[in-house]
Design an enzyme around this catalytic site. Structure first.
Site, PDB file in Angstrom:
ATOM      1  N   CYS A 165      21.635  94.808   2.663  1.00  0.00           N
ATOM      2  CA  CYS A 165      20.721  94.483   3.760  1.00  0.00           C
ATOM      3  C   CYS A 165      20.009  95.732   4.243  1.00  0.00           C
ATOM      4  O   CYS A 165      20.556  96.516   5.017  1.00  0.00           O
ATOM      5  CB  CYS A 165      21.485  93.836   4.909  1.00  0.00           C
TER       6      CYS A 165
ATOM      7  N   CYS B 268      19.390  96.013   7.998  1.00  0.00           N
ATOM      8  CA  CYS B 268      20.562  96.394   8.796  1.00  0.00           C
ATOM      9  C   CYS B 268      20.905  97.867   8.610  1.00  0.00           C
ATOM     10  O   CYS B 268      21.212  98.564   9.568  1.00  0.00           O
ATOM     11  CB  CYS B 268      21.801  95.614   8.376  1.00  0.00           C
ATOM     12  N   ASP B 269      20.900  98.323   7.380  1.00  0.00           N
ATOM     13  CA  ASP B 269      21.565  99.590   7.073  1.00  0.00           C
ATOM     14  C   ASP B 269      20.652 100.777   6.773  1.00  0.00           C
ATOM     15  O   ASP B 269      21.122 101.903   6.726  1.00  0.00           O
ATOM     16  CB  ASP B 269      22.518  99.389   5.883  1.00  0.00           C
TER      17      ASP B 269
END
Lengths: 78, 302
Positions: B132, B135-136
């Protein structure tokens, strides 16, 4: 006595906002660090949790990875 | 063991809508799920969900959750389902810790990221390997990273990473990058990006976190020093755990217009099925249909 809570987060992570909202809702005070802004905090988080995913909660040494309301409640005795 | 009327597997948009319908029908049921929100929570911007001109995935899921929780449902969270199997008239739902059973089950488990299947991938998941980018990506500020997959998802990850990483390797297994032309141009114009086509990842290695990957292009083997590996090679239906129902060649559970699968009593809804349109609003509608169909099924049986 209330336990000391530290939350490792990033600004873009959905579960981080959920963890923080959850703690605030429960009236738990906590320290929040953005690991994308603070390299030392990132290293500290990887060392403590053995992984790089956020959020990570440090509740006086008890490490909880991810948003896990039940575990947080148990640890804080809510 | 208590046999319930219904178990809903998954609590994304489809599962949660099914939960609301089942609650309003006062059915005896539980929801068993790995998380609440499913893939919806990963969407950064949603502009096509009726009633909201703009909302983030996280906010929409929060609204869903509030709505679901107003019914006081029994949601078993953090319990990924390992097996769903029909035995006689009863359907068994097994998680790592427990076993449940019901007369009807709705599968709303959605989709999961496709994995590379190379050495080191599992070991370094969340220790540099991520599925992701939204997200990261920020975790890799100032670092060297690799993005695997030259489709739109991969290019999108590259564009996010260009802003923060020191170096981005884009690796594509086939002979060319396949995403939108506009995005390809942006990626090619960045001096931070190095593109390798016809290249396969062979291994991800490191110590406590990722330190590099070994890649192969034809006979040539190369090691790239990276601390982040973004796997963007698409998703697959989370259907492996459902035994005995008919699936299509993509692994999607085949349903009819009533959300019935090939096994009576097992219903399915949303992205895990062969339904057209993998959209939040479609998944919600399918979840509603599945709950209504399960209600009718149980009434006929009783």
């Amino acid at each position: 006595m209330s336990k000391k809570v530290k939350v490792y987060t990033t600004s873009t992570c959905s579960y981080c906002s959920m963890v923080k909202a959850f703690l605030a809702e429960k009236g738990v005070s906590f320290e929040s660090v953005d690991v994308t802004q603070d390299k030392n905090a990132l290293e500290e988080m990887v060392k403590k949790s053995g992984q790089m995913g956020v959020p990570v909660l440090d509740i006086e040494g008890k490490i909880i990875v991810g948003f896990n309301p039940k575990e947080i409640e148990e640890e804080l005795g809510l | 063991m208590k046999c319930r009327e219904l178990i809903i597997v998954g609590a994304g948009p489809g599962g949660m809508t099914a939960g609301i319908y089942a609650a309003r029908k006062k059915m005896d049921f539980i929801m068993v799920t790995r998380d609440i929100g499913g893939q919806a929570i990963l969407s950064s911007d949603i502009e096509n969900y009726l009633g909201y001109q703009f909302i983030t995935g996280a906010e929409l899921v929060k609204k869903f959750r509030e709505h679901v929780e107003s019914f006081n449902l029994d949601i078993k969270e953090n319990e990924p389902v390992k097996i769903v199997q029909k035995e006689g008239d009863i359907i068994r739902v097994e998680t790592e810790a427990r076993e449940y059973s019901a007369k009807a089950v709705i599968i709303a488990s959605g989709r999961v990221p496709r994995e590379l299947g190379v050495k080191g991938e599992k070991e370094f998941k969340n220790r540099g390997v991520t599925y992701c980018a939204t997200c990261d990506a920020p975790l890799f500020t100032g670092k060297s990273v690799a993005v695997i997959g030259g489709g739109n998802a991969g290019l999108d990850a590259v564009l996010q990473l260009i802003k923060i990483a020191s170096k981005v390797f884009l690796l594509e297994f086939s002979s060319h990058i396949t995403g939108d032309a506009v995005m390809i141009d942006k990626v090619k114009n960045s001096d931070k990006v190095e593109i390798y086509t016809g290249t396969r990842v062979e291994e991800i290695y490191g110590d406590m976190v990722v330190r590099g990957i070994r890649v192969r292009r034809g006979e040539e083997v190369k090691e790239l020093e990276v601390e982040g590996v973004f796997v963007e090679i698409g998703s697959k239906p989370a259907s492996d755990f459902v035994k005995g129902v008919k699936k299509n060649e993509k692994g999607e559970i085949i349903i009819n217009p009533q959300c019935e699968t090939s096994l009576p009593g097992i219903f399915a809804a949303g992205d895990v099925t062969n339904v057209f349109g993998k959209q939040i609003i479609v998944a919600c509608g399918e979840g509603a249909k599945a709950a209504l169909a399960a209600f009718l099924y149980l009434n006929k049986k009783a």
